[in-house]
Design a protein around this motif. Sequence first.
Motif, PDB file in Angstrom:
ATOM      1  N   ARG A  57       0.857  -1.183   0.000  1.00 23.58           N
ATOM      2  CA  ARG A  57       0.000   0.000   0.000  1.00 23.58           C
ATOM      3  C   ARG A  57       0.893   1.233   0.000  1.00 23.58           C
ATOM      4  NH1 ARG A  57      -2.847  -2.985   4.428  1.00 23.58           N
ATOM      5  NH2 ARG A  57      -4.603  -4.071   3.417  1.00 23.58           N
ATOM      6  N   TYR A  59       0.595   5.381   0.859  1.00 22.28           N
ATOM      7  CA  TYR A  59      -0.174   6.473   1.444  1.00 22.28           C
ATOM      8  C   TYR A  59       0.491   7.799   1.061  1.00 22.28           C
ATOM      9  CZ  TYR A  59      -2.176   2.761   4.328  1.00 22.28           C
ATOM     10  OH  TYR A  59      -2.795   1.612   4.756  1.00 22.28           O
ATOM     11  N   THR A  63      -3.447   9.552   3.021  1.00 22.97           N
ATOM     12  CA  THR A  63      -4.544   8.928   2.287  1.00 22.97           C
ATOM     13  C   THR A  63      -4.015   7.809   1.398  1.00 22.97           C
ATOM     14  OG1 THR A  63      -5.792  11.006   2.239  1.00 22.97           O
ATOM     15  CG2 THR A  63      -6.413   9.324   0.636  1.00 22.97           C
ATOM     16  N   GLN A  64      -4.646   6.623   1.491  1.00 22.67           N
ATOM     17  CA  GLN A  64      -4.192   5.501   0.671  1.00 22.67           C
ATOM     18  C   GLN A  64      -4.454   5.791  -0.800  1.00 22.67           C
ATOM     19  OE1 GLN A  64      -5.235   1.415   1.899  1.00 22.67           O
ATOM     20  NE2 GLN A  64      -5.689   1.002  -0.261  1.00 22.67           N
ATOM     21  N   GLN A  65      -3.399   5.663  -1.602  1.00 18.53           N
ATOM     22  CA  GLN A  65      -3.494   5.928  -3.032  1.00 18.53           C
ATOM     23  C   GLN A  65      -3.208   4.700  -3.881  1.00 18.53           C
ATOM     24  OE1 GLN A  65      -4.721   8.569  -4.245  1.00 18.53           O
ATOM     25  NE2 GLN A  65      -4.588  10.056  -2.577  1.00 18.53           N
ATOM     26  N   GLN A  67      -3.073   0.094  -3.610  1.00 14.96           N
ATOM     27  CA  GLN A  67      -2.979  -1.222  -2.976  1.00 14.96           C
ATOM     28  C   GLN A  67      -2.889  -2.250  -4.079  1.00 14.96           C
ATOM     29  OE1 GLN A  67      -5.435  -2.364   0.433  1.00 14.96           O
ATOM     30  NE2 GLN A  67      -5.988  -4.270  -0.640  1.00 14.96           N
TER      31      GLN A  67
END
Length: 258
Positions: A57, A59, A63-65, A67
């Motif tokens: 992942r 971030y 904010t996760q950008q 996966q």
Amino acid sequence: MKKILILSGLFIAIIYFAACNGEEEIATPNARITQILNQGGGLRFEWDPVDGADGYRVYVDGTQQYQGTNTYFEWTNPAKIIEIVAYAGDKESNPKSFNFTPVSRTGQELWERSASGNSAYGWNSDGIGTSYSILDQNNFSQFDFYLDDLTSGSTDPANIYLVSPNYNAFGNPFNNTETAFAVGTADIAPAPGNYYTPTTQNPIVQGETYFLWIDHSANGWSDDDNFVKITINSIGSDGRVTFDYWFQKYGGLRWLKP
């Protein structure tokens, strides 16, 4: 004998659970920057596969950008913190973190060349700025820009320009650094091709924001350049100018997100 067996069993259990917990730990990806994209507009990260990981992942500023199972990631929007983790099931590794937060300072002071104070300014590799006298030959190499109304012996607050140190209307250049200038308000400096040199296109204006492309080798964009954003806070009738700045330490990168 029974107590010995119970203690032995407890000892084995402790070792077993410790080993299991150790097996559940996930290594942090050995991520590194492998390419600067779009002449400083973005970055490519790569890392080696992590044993036991289901995927990765990324971030960006919390904010996760991303996966997935790729071992690379590209990002082309201004950011301050990028973190890359490996995951297995519901567990994540510690992040490999990259910090692109610009170094910022407020209330910096310079004076137009013919006025009474320091007129030149330069940054070190840590993003710390220092003002210098335009007459201080020992520090000419440190200049990244200076203020001048381009008229010898005058102080005209309505006609003060930011000037590159490789230009001197009244003598030899101060050094070989070519600094170019642009106007804007974004969190990313304009791409090469959108700047003016050796001075700002027009005199500086109170409240305006300027971008500086500091080309240390004067050879076009490269990863040893630096980009800076400055906002002019005040322009005095005596030639005194105050400003705030944001300096990107990562060479060649145009991100200036405060």
